[in-house]
Design an enzyme around this catalytic site. Structure first.
Site, PDB file in Angstrom:
ATOM      1  N   ASN A 173       0.835  -1.291  -0.106  1.00 20.41           N
ATOM      2  CA  ASN A 173       0.115  -0.063  -0.034  1.00 20.41           C
ATOM      3  C   ASN A 173       0.844   1.344   0.066  1.00 20.41           C
ATOM      4  O   ASN A 173       0.570   2.150   0.789  1.00 20.41           O
ATOM      5  CB  ASN A 173      -0.883   0.154   1.074  1.00 20.41           C
ATOM      6  CG  ASN A 173      -1.827  -1.162   1.154  1.00 20.41           C
ATOM      7  OD1 ASN A 173      -2.549  -1.440   0.006  1.00 20.41           O
ATOM      8  ND2 ASN A 173      -2.113  -1.548   2.252  1.00 20.41           N
ATOM      9  N   ARG A 218       8.174   6.868  -1.999  1.00 22.79           N
ATOM     10  CA  ARG A 218       8.110   6.698  -0.464  1.00 22.79           C
ATOM     11  C   ARG A 218       8.724   5.270  -0.126  1.00 22.79           C
ATOM     12  O   ARG A 218       9.149   5.472   0.784  1.00 22.79           O
ATOM     13  CB  ARG A 218       6.833   6.680  -0.258  1.00 22.79           C
ATOM     14  CG  ARG A 218       6.414   7.062   1.280  1.00 22.79           C
ATOM     15  CD  ARG A 218       5.228   7.486   1.702  1.00 22.79           C
ATOM     16  NE  ARG A 218       5.034   7.572   3.291  1.00 22.79           N
ATOM     17  CZ  ARG A 218       4.370   6.696   4.052  1.00 22.79           C
ATOM     18  NH1 ARG A 218       3.738   5.629   3.250  1.00 22.79           N
ATOM     19  NH2 ARG A 218       4.398   6.941   5.317  1.00 22.79           N
ATOM     20  N   ARG A 252       3.808   0.155   9.639  1.00 19.02           N
ATOM     21  CA  ARG A 252       4.716  -0.907   9.154  1.00 19.02           C
ATOM     22  C   ARG A 252       5.785  -0.932  10.306  1.00 19.02           C
ATOM     23  O   ARG A 252       6.444  -2.338  10.147  1.00 19.02           O
ATOM     24  CB  ARG A 252       5.558  -0.762   7.736  1.00 19.02           C
ATOM     25  CG  ARG A 252       4.348  -0.425   6.890  1.00 19.02           C
ATOM     26  CD  ARG A 252       4.975   0.074   5.299  1.00 19.02           C
ATOM     27  NE  ARG A 252       4.015   0.383   4.305  1.00 19.02           N
ATOM     28  CZ  ARG A 252       3.331   1.181   4.150  1.00 19.02           C
ATOM     29  NH1 ARG A 252       3.223   2.595   5.226  1.00 19.02           N
ATOM     30  NH2 ARG A 252       2.526   1.934   3.218  1.00 19.02           N
ATOM     31  N   LYS A 292      -0.241 -11.633  -1.564  1.00 19.38           N
ATOM     32  CA  LYS A 292       0.572 -10.871  -2.701  1.00 19.38           C
ATOM     33  C   LYS A 292       1.832 -10.598  -2.038  1.00 19.38           C
ATOM     34  O   LYS A 292       2.711 -10.799  -2.815  1.00 19.38           O
ATOM     35  CB  LYS A 292      -0.292  -9.540  -2.788  1.00 19.38           C
ATOM     36  CG  LYS A 292       0.489  -8.968  -4.210  1.00 19.38           C
ATOM     37  CD  LYS A 292      -0.032  -7.540  -4.201  1.00 19.38           C
ATOM     38  CE  LYS A 292       1.083  -6.820  -5.179  1.00 19.38           C
ATOM     39  NZ  LYS A 292       0.500  -5.287  -5.482  1.00 19.38           N
ATOM     40  N   PRO A 352       1.980 -13.004  -7.983  1.00 22.23           N
ATOM     41  CA  PRO A 352       1.737 -11.964  -7.138  1.00 22.23           C
ATOM     42  C   PRO A 352       0.244 -11.433  -7.583  1.00 22.23           C
ATOM     43  O   PRO A 352       0.522 -10.712  -8.726  1.00 22.23           O
ATOM     44  CB  PRO A 352       2.693 -11.008  -6.877  1.00 22.23           C
ATOM     45  CG  PRO A 352       3.994 -11.640  -7.193  1.00 22.23           C
ATOM     46  CD  PRO A 352       3.535 -12.577  -8.174  1.00 22.23           C
ATOM     47  N   ASP A 355      -2.711  -8.731  -7.992  1.00 23.88           N
ATOM     48  CA  ASP A 355      -3.521  -7.669  -7.307  1.00 23.88           C
ATOM     49  C   ASP A 355      -4.557  -7.252  -8.408  1.00 23.88           C
ATOM     50  O   ASP A 355      -4.648  -7.959  -9.363  1.00 23.88           O
ATOM     51  CB  ASP A 355      -2.590  -6.285  -7.290  1.00 23.88           C
ATOM     52  CG  ASP A 355      -1.832  -5.842  -8.491  1.00 23.88           C
ATOM     53  OD1 ASP A 355      -2.031  -6.381  -9.562  1.00 23.88           O
ATOM     54  OD2 ASP A 355      -0.569  -5.190  -8.003  1.00 23.88           O
ATOM     55  N   HIS A 363      -4.684  -5.038 -10.912  1.00 23.97           N
ATOM     56  CA  HIS A 363      -4.095  -4.881 -12.095  1.00 23.97           C
ATOM     57  C   HIS A 363      -3.845  -6.471 -12.890  1.00 23.97           C
ATOM     58  O   HIS A 363      -4.082  -6.518 -14.084  1.00 23.97           O
ATOM     59  CB  HIS A 363      -2.667  -4.219 -12.078  1.00 23.97           C
ATOM     60  CG  HIS A 363      -2.878  -2.869 -11.588  1.00 23.97           C
ATOM     61  ND1 HIS A 363      -3.646  -1.673 -12.096  1.00 23.97           N
ATOM     62  CD2 HIS A 363      -2.491  -2.320 -10.376  1.00 23.97           C
ATOM     63  CE1 HIS A 363      -3.688  -0.901 -11.152  1.00 23.97           C
ATOM     64  NE2 HIS A 363      -2.677  -1.031 -10.055  1.00 23.97           N
ATOM     65  N   PHE A 373       2.721  -7.453 -16.393  1.00 21.17           N
ATOM     66  CA  PHE A 373       2.452  -6.330 -15.435  1.00 21.17           C
ATOM     67  C   PHE A 373       3.102  -5.173 -15.926  1.00 21.17           C
ATOM     68  O   PHE A 373       2.553  -4.004 -15.899  1.00 21.17           O
ATOM     69  CB  PHE A 373       2.965  -6.702 -14.030  1.00 21.17           C
ATOM     70  CG  PHE A 373       2.635  -5.919 -13.154  1.00 21.17           C
ATOM     71  CD1 PHE A 373       1.511  -5.732 -12.514  1.00 21.17           C
ATOM     72  CD2 PHE A 373       3.524  -5.044 -12.756  1.00 21.17           C
ATOM     73  CE1 PHE A 373       1.063  -4.658 -11.897  1.00 21.17           C
ATOM     74  CE2 PHE A 373       3.328  -3.911 -11.859  1.00 21.17           C
ATOM     75  CZ  PHE A 373       2.063  -3.815 -11.392  1.00 21.17           C
TER      76      PHE A 373
END
Length: 229
Positions: A9, A14, A79, A124, A141, A143, A145, A193
Site C-alpha cells: 500500500n 516513498r 509498518r 500478494k 503476486p 492484485d 491490475h 504487468f
C-alpha cells in the site's frame, strides 16, 4: 521480506525513501558515489555536483536493537510494528536458515503458506517475496491490475462478479498464468504487468495498445452500468 513489507500500500518514491533510511540507520556504510545532473541533451559528461552514500541492507543481527518507536520516527508508520514482529518471529524460526529452507522448496503454495504467518505479509506480499527472493518461479503476486490482465487475456469470467479478490479468485488468477506459462509463470506475469505501465506504451505494438485501450473502456462502461443499477 522487510523491503516488501514496506512496499505494501505504498508508492515507489516513498518506498525508496523508507528503505534508504532503513539501510542508513541499520546497514553498513559501503562507499560514496558521485552524483550529477544530466543536461537536456543527455550529456553524461556533465560535471559531478556531489556524492551519495551507499549502505548495505541490514542483517537480522543489526536489526536486533530496532524498536517500533524508532522505526516510526524514520517514516515507516504502521509498518514499524510489522518489521519488529517479523524480525522476532524470523529469529525464532532460525533466521536466514529458515529462509534458505523455503528457498529450496519446490512448492510455491507451501512457501506462501509459511510466509503469511509473518506480521504484515498477506498473499500478494508473500508471493512477491517467494518470486523475487526465494526462487519460486511460478509464484504469482495477484492484485487488481493482474486480475484485469487475466480477465482480458485469458478468462473474462475469472472475477465472476466479486467485489474483491477472494482467496479463491486469487488462486484462479494465479492458475491461469501457471497453466499457460508453466515453470516460469511468475516471470511471464512480471513482464505482462510491466507492459501495462504508461512508461512502456511507446515500445508496444499498435494493435496491442488498441486492445488494451478497448478493454479499459469496456471496464469503465461496465462499472458505470453497475453503479446505475
Amino acid at each position: 521480506m522487510f523491503s516488501f513489507i514496506c512496499s505494501s500500500n505504498n508508492n515507489i518514491p516513498r518506498i525508496t525513501k523508507m528503505l534508504s533510511s532503513f539501510r542508513e540507520k541499520y546497514g553498513i556504510y559501503l562507499m560514496d558515489i558521485p552524483t550529477r545532473i544530466n543536461g537536456d541533451d543527455g550529456d553524461d559528461e556533465s560535471p559531478c555536483i556531489g556524492s551519495m552514500s551507499l549502505f548495505s541492507f541490514p542483517t537480522l543481527s543489526s536489526l536486533a536493537s530496532a524498536n517500533e518507536d524508532e522505526l516510526r520516527e524514520m517514516g515507516l508508520g504502521y509498518r514499524a510494528r510489522y518489521i519488529v514482529d517479523t524480525r522476532d518471529l524470523l529469529l525464532k524460526r532460525g533466521g536466514e536458515d529458515h529462509l534458505m529452507k523455503l528457498r529450496s522448496m519446490q512448492d510455491s503454495q507451501a512457501v506462501q503458506d509459511e510466509l503469511v504467518k509473518f506480521s504484515g505479509i498477506g498473499r500478494k506480499v508473500a508471493d512477491c517475496v517467494a518470486l523475487f527472493s526465494l526462487d519460486q518461479d511460478d509464484a504469482i503476486p495477484v492484485d487488481v491490475h493482474v486480475q484485469h490482465i487475466a480477465s482480458r487475456d485469458y478468462d473474462p469470467t475469472v472475477f465472476d462478479g466479486a467485489k474483491s479478490i477472494t482467496p479463491t479468485i486469487y488462486k484462479r488468477v494465479g492458475d491461469l498464468f501457471r497453466d499457460r506459462f508453466q515453470t516460469y509463470a511468475g516471470w511471464a506475469h512480471s513482464l505482462l504487468f510491466v507492459a501495462e505501465l504508461p512508461s512502456f506504451r511507446a515500445v508496444l505494438p499498435p494493435d496491442l495498445l488498441n486492445e488494451m485501450d478497448e478493454w479499459r473502456e469496456y471496464e469503465k462502461q461496465k462499472k458505470a452500468e453497475a453503479k446505475k443499477s
